[in-house]
Scaffold this active site. Structure first.
Site, PDB file in Angstrom:
ATOM      1  N   TYR A  10      54.124  43.905  34.670  1.00 50.02           N
ATOM      2  CA  TYR A  10      54.525  43.561  36.028  1.00 50.02           C
ATOM      3  C   TYR A  10      55.927  44.118  36.308  1.00 50.02           C
ATOM      4  O   TYR A  10      56.206  44.613  37.388  1.00 50.02           O
ATOM      5  CB  TYR A  10      54.507  42.043  36.231  1.00 50.02           C
ATOM      6  CG  TYR A  10      53.138  41.441  36.055  1.00 50.02           C
ATOM      7  CD1 TYR A  10      52.127  41.642  36.992  1.00 50.02           C
ATOM      8  CD2 TYR A  10      52.839  40.672  34.940  1.00 50.02           C
ATOM      9  CE1 TYR A  10      50.876  41.090  36.829  1.00 50.02           C
ATOM     10  CE2 TYR A  10      51.581  40.109  34.769  1.00 50.02           C
ATOM     11  CZ  TYR A  10      50.607  40.325  35.718  1.00 50.02           C
ATOM     12  OH  TYR A  10      49.361  39.778  35.541  1.00 50.02           O
ATOM     13  N   ASN A  33      44.352  40.734  44.961  1.00 49.79           N
ATOM     14  CA  ASN A  33      43.558  41.955  45.053  1.00 49.79           C
ATOM     15  C   ASN A  33      42.084  41.608  45.316  1.00 49.79           C
ATOM     16  O   ASN A  33      41.422  41.035  44.453  1.00 49.79           O
ATOM     17  CB  ASN A  33      43.700  42.738  43.745  1.00 49.79           C
ATOM     18  CG  ASN A  33      42.879  43.991  43.703  1.00 49.79           C
ATOM     19  OD1 ASN A  33      42.263  44.392  44.673  1.00 49.79           O
ATOM     20  ND2 ASN A  33      42.865  44.621  42.537  1.00 49.79           N
ATOM     21  N   CYS A  41      43.759  46.122  38.709  1.00 50.73           N
ATOM     22  CA  CYS A  41      44.872  45.236  38.371  1.00 50.73           C
ATOM     23  C   CYS A  41      44.735  44.644  36.968  1.00 50.73           C
ATOM     24  O   CYS A  41      45.698  44.084  36.451  1.00 50.73           O
ATOM     25  CB  CYS A  41      45.025  44.147  39.421  1.00 50.73           C
ATOM     26  SG  CYS A  41      43.553  43.154  39.645  1.00 50.73           S
ATOM     27  N   HIS A  42      43.570  44.797  36.336  1.00 52.28           N
ATOM     28  CA  HIS A  42      43.433  44.315  34.960  1.00 52.28           C
ATOM     29  C   HIS A  42      44.305  45.122  34.001  1.00 52.28           C
ATOM     30  O   HIS A  42      44.576  44.672  32.898  1.00 52.28           O
ATOM     31  CB  HIS A  42      41.967  44.356  34.510  1.00 52.28           C
ATOM     32  CG  HIS A  42      41.398  45.725  34.412  1.00 52.28           C
ATOM     33  ND1 HIS A  42      40.910  46.402  35.515  1.00 52.28           N
ATOM     34  CD2 HIS A  42      41.260  46.567  33.349  1.00 52.28           C
ATOM     35  CE1 HIS A  42      40.482  47.590  35.128  1.00 52.28           C
ATOM     36  NE2 HIS A  42      40.674  47.716  33.832  1.00 52.28           N
ATOM     37  N   GLU A  68      38.004  49.979  27.998  1.00 57.23           N
ATOM     38  CA  GLU A  68      38.875  51.132  28.205  1.00 57.23           C
ATOM     39  C   GLU A  68      39.604  51.533  26.930  1.00 57.23           C
ATOM     40  O   GLU A  68      40.488  52.382  26.952  1.00 57.23           O
ATOM     41  CB  GLU A  68      39.876  50.836  29.322  1.00 57.23           C
ATOM     42  CG  GLU A  68      39.209  50.700  30.665  1.00 57.23           C
ATOM     43  CD  GLU A  68      40.187  50.528  31.800  1.00 57.23           C
ATOM     44  OE1 GLU A  68      41.407  50.571  31.568  1.00 57.23           O
ATOM     45  OE2 GLU A  68      39.713  50.359  32.934  1.00 57.23           O
TER      46      GLU A  68
END
Length: 87
Positions: A10, A33, A41-42, A68
């Site tokens: 952040y 979001n 946003c993850h 990912e």
């Protein structure tokens, strides 16, 4: 604009937008979001690699990060050495 397989804190995002003290605002924006699968946003985590929150639940965030290639630790943290710095 965080590529797949990378993450930012952040604080990183706050610095990127020129508001270094706006970490909570960044977190609030991520939480609001409405399109979390289109706007990733993850990939935004708390300082020190802690997961922070996720509107769809931390279990979903863990699955997305795992898919990912970012293997979350059982402690709810991502290894700091796995972090890819801002370019």
């Amino acid at each position: 604009t965080i590529p797949a397989g990378q993450w930012r804190t952040y604080g990183d995002i706050a610095l990127q937008i020129g508001r270094p003290r706006a970490m909570r605002a960044v977190g609030s924006a991520c939480g609001a979001n409405p399109l979390p699968f289109l706007i990733p946003c993850h990939r935004v985590v708390a300082s020190g690699g802690r997961w922070g929150g996720f509107g769809l639940g931390l279990e979903v965030k863990e699955v997305l990060l795992f898919r990912e290639g970012m293997i979350p630790r059982a402690s709810g943290q991502i290894n700091a050495h796995d972090r890819i710095p801002l370019l």
